[in-house]
Every structure is written in C-alpha cells, then in structure tokens.
Design a protein around this motif. Structure first.
Motif, PDB file in Angstrom:
ATOM      1  N   UNK A 139       8.071  22.085   2.453  1.00  0.00           N
ATOM      2  CA  UNK A 139       6.900  21.233   2.648  1.00  0.00           C
ATOM      3  C   UNK A 139       7.010  19.981   1.779  1.00  0.00           C
ATOM      4  N   UNK A 140       7.498  20.124   0.552  1.00  0.00           N
ATOM      5  CA  UNK A 140       7.654  18.970  -0.334  1.00  0.00           C
ATOM      6  C   UNK A 140       8.691  18.000   0.216  1.00  0.00           C
ATOM      7  N   UNK A 141       9.841  18.521   0.628  1.00  0.00           N
ATOM      8  CA  UNK A 141      10.892  17.649   1.163  1.00  0.00           C
ATOM      9  C   UNK A 141      10.417  16.943   2.420  1.00  0.00           C
ATOM     10  N   UNK A 142       9.779  17.663   3.333  1.00  0.00           N
ATOM     11  CA  UNK A 142       9.325  17.032   4.565  1.00  0.00           C
ATOM     12  C   UNK A 142       8.156  16.080   4.308  1.00  0.00           C
ATOM     13  N   UNK A 143       7.324  16.380   3.341  1.00  0.00           N
ATOM     14  CA  UNK A 143       6.210  15.494   3.030  1.00  0.00           C
ATOM     15  C   UNK A 143       6.635  14.212   2.344  1.00  0.00           C
ATOM     16  N   UNK A 162       0.849  -1.193   0.000  1.00  0.00           N
ATOM     17  CA  UNK A 162       0.000   0.000   0.000  1.00  0.00           C
ATOM     18  C   UNK A 162       0.884   1.243   0.000  1.00  0.00           C
ATOM     19  N   UNK A 163       1.425   1.632  -1.159  1.00  0.00           N
ATOM     20  CA  UNK A 163       2.386   2.748  -1.167  1.00  0.00           C
ATOM     21  C   UNK A 163       1.773   4.094  -0.816  1.00  0.00           C
ATOM     22  N   UNK A 164       0.539   4.359  -1.227  1.00  0.00           N
ATOM     23  CA  UNK A 164      -0.055   5.668  -0.945  1.00  0.00           C
ATOM     24  C   UNK A 164      -0.399   5.819   0.527  1.00  0.00           C
ATOM     25  N   UNK A 165      -0.836   4.721   1.166  1.00  0.00           N
ATOM     26  CA  UNK A 165      -1.117   4.774   2.593  1.00  0.00           C
ATOM     27  C   UNK A 165       0.171   5.020   3.372  1.00  0.00           C
ATOM     28  N   UNK A 166       1.250   4.335   2.995  1.00  0.00           N
ATOM     29  CA  UNK A 166       2.539   4.514   3.652  1.00  0.00           C
ATOM     30  C   UNK A 166       3.047   5.935   3.473  1.00  0.00           C
ATOM     31  N   UNK A 167       2.941   6.474   2.264  1.00  0.00           N
ATOM     32  CA  UNK A 167       3.402   7.828   2.001  1.00  0.00           C
ATOM     33  C   UNK A 167       2.552   8.845   2.765  1.00  0.00           C
ATOM     34  N   UNK A 201      12.997  12.070   8.516  1.00  0.00           N
ATOM     35  CA  UNK A 201      14.386  12.346   8.125  1.00  0.00           C
ATOM     36  C   UNK A 201      14.515  13.587   7.239  1.00  0.00           C
ATOM     37  N   UNK A 202      13.491  13.888   6.457  1.00  0.00           N
ATOM     38  CA  UNK A 202      13.507  15.091   5.638  1.00  0.00           C
ATOM     39  C   UNK A 202      13.475  16.346   6.481  1.00  0.00           C
ATOM     40  N   UNK A 203      12.692  16.329   7.550  1.00  0.00           N
ATOM     41  CA  UNK A 203      12.635  17.481   8.455  1.00  0.00           C
ATOM     42  C   UNK A 203      13.986  17.674   9.141  1.00  0.00           C
ATOM     43  N   UNK A 204      14.589  16.569   9.570  1.00  0.00           N
ATOM     44  CA  UNK A 204      15.902  16.647  10.219  1.00  0.00           C
ATOM     45  C   UNK A 204      16.950  17.156   9.237  1.00  0.00           C
ATOM     46  N   UNK A 205      16.939  16.644   7.993  1.00  0.00           N
ATOM     47  CA  UNK A 205      17.899  17.100   6.987  1.00  0.00           C
ATOM     48  C   UNK A 205      17.719  18.578   6.657  1.00  0.00           C
ATOM     49  N   UNK A 206      16.484  19.050   6.622  1.00  0.00           N
ATOM     50  CA  UNK A 206      16.250  20.474   6.376  1.00  0.00           C
ATOM     51  C   UNK A 206      16.861  21.332   7.471  1.00  0.00           C
ATOM     52  N   UNK A 250       2.114  12.695   7.167  1.00  0.00           N
ATOM     53  CA  UNK A 250       1.369  13.173   8.332  1.00  0.00           C
ATOM     54  C   UNK A 250       2.273  13.287   9.555  1.00  0.00           C
ATOM     55  N   UNK A 251       3.115  12.280   9.779  1.00  0.00           N
ATOM     56  CA  UNK A 251       4.050  12.317  10.908  1.00  0.00           C
ATOM     57  C   UNK A 251       5.051  13.460  10.724  1.00  0.00           C
ATOM     58  N   UNK A 252       5.534  13.650   9.498  1.00  0.00           N
ATOM     59  CA  UNK A 252       6.469  14.744   9.225  1.00  0.00           C
ATOM     60  C   UNK A 252       5.799  16.096   9.457  1.00  0.00           C
ATOM     61  N   UNK A 253       4.527  16.215   9.093  1.00  0.00           N
ATOM     62  CA  UNK A 253       3.806  17.456   9.323  1.00  0.00           C
ATOM     63  C   UNK A 253       3.739  17.774  10.816  1.00  0.00           C
TER      64      UNK A 253
END
Length: 95
Positions: free
Chosen positions: A72-76, A35-40, A81-86, A45-48
């Motif tokens: 927002x794109x990178x964190x989404x 279920x790739x869309x559910x996982x994404x 990990x995207x939020x941390x990298x930002x 949501x957690x990144x938000x």
C-alpha cells in the motif's frame, strides 16, 4: 539452478534500484510543483483504483498483489508505476 538464483537476485536488486530512483525523482518533482500534497493525493487515489482493479479482475487475469503495509505504501507513494513494479517484482522474485 544456481545460475537462475543469481539472475533473480540481480533482477531484484535492479528493480529495487529502479524503485529508489523513481521515488527520488518523484520527490524532486513534488517539491518543484506548486501543490505537492494535491499531486500526491491524486496519484495515490489513481493507484488505489488500479490496485482495486487488479484485485477485482484477479480471478480472470491471475494477477494478484497482496494487501499489506508495504504494498500500500509503495503504490500510494509511487502511483501507477508503483503498482506495475510490484506486480513485476512479484513474478520475478516469487516465480
């Protein structure tokens, strides 16, 4: 001073490469899940929430990530990990 600029550029290239490699691995893992869309959606949501937590505590911690299309794109897409990298990239590039 010139050496510091070179080091910052090297670190910037390294971090962008790390984001690219992580994104590629993430896409491959999304394809392999059932279920790739559910996982994404769950990761976004957690990144938000992490993004919101950083903004709510920015007065006390001094951490701040500007809210724009790129962040927002990178964190989404990358999730937590995207939020941390930002945040790491902000300090390496702009300090």
């Amino acid at each position: 001073m010139k050496g510091m600029v070179i080091i910052m550029k090297i670190l910037s290239v390294f971090l962008w490469s790390a984001i690219g490699i992580y994104l590629l691995c993430y896409i491959v893992l999304l394809i392999l899940t059932k279920k790739p869309f559910k996982t994404m959606f769950i990761n976004a949501f957690i990144a938000w929430w992490c993004f919101a937590l950083i903004e709510l505590t920015s007065f006390y911690t001094g951490l701040h990530i500007p809210l724009n299309v790129g962040t927002v794109t990178v964190s989404g897409v990358l999730g937590v990990p995207g939020v941390v990298l930002l945040e790491i990239m902000k300090y390496i590039i702009f300090v």
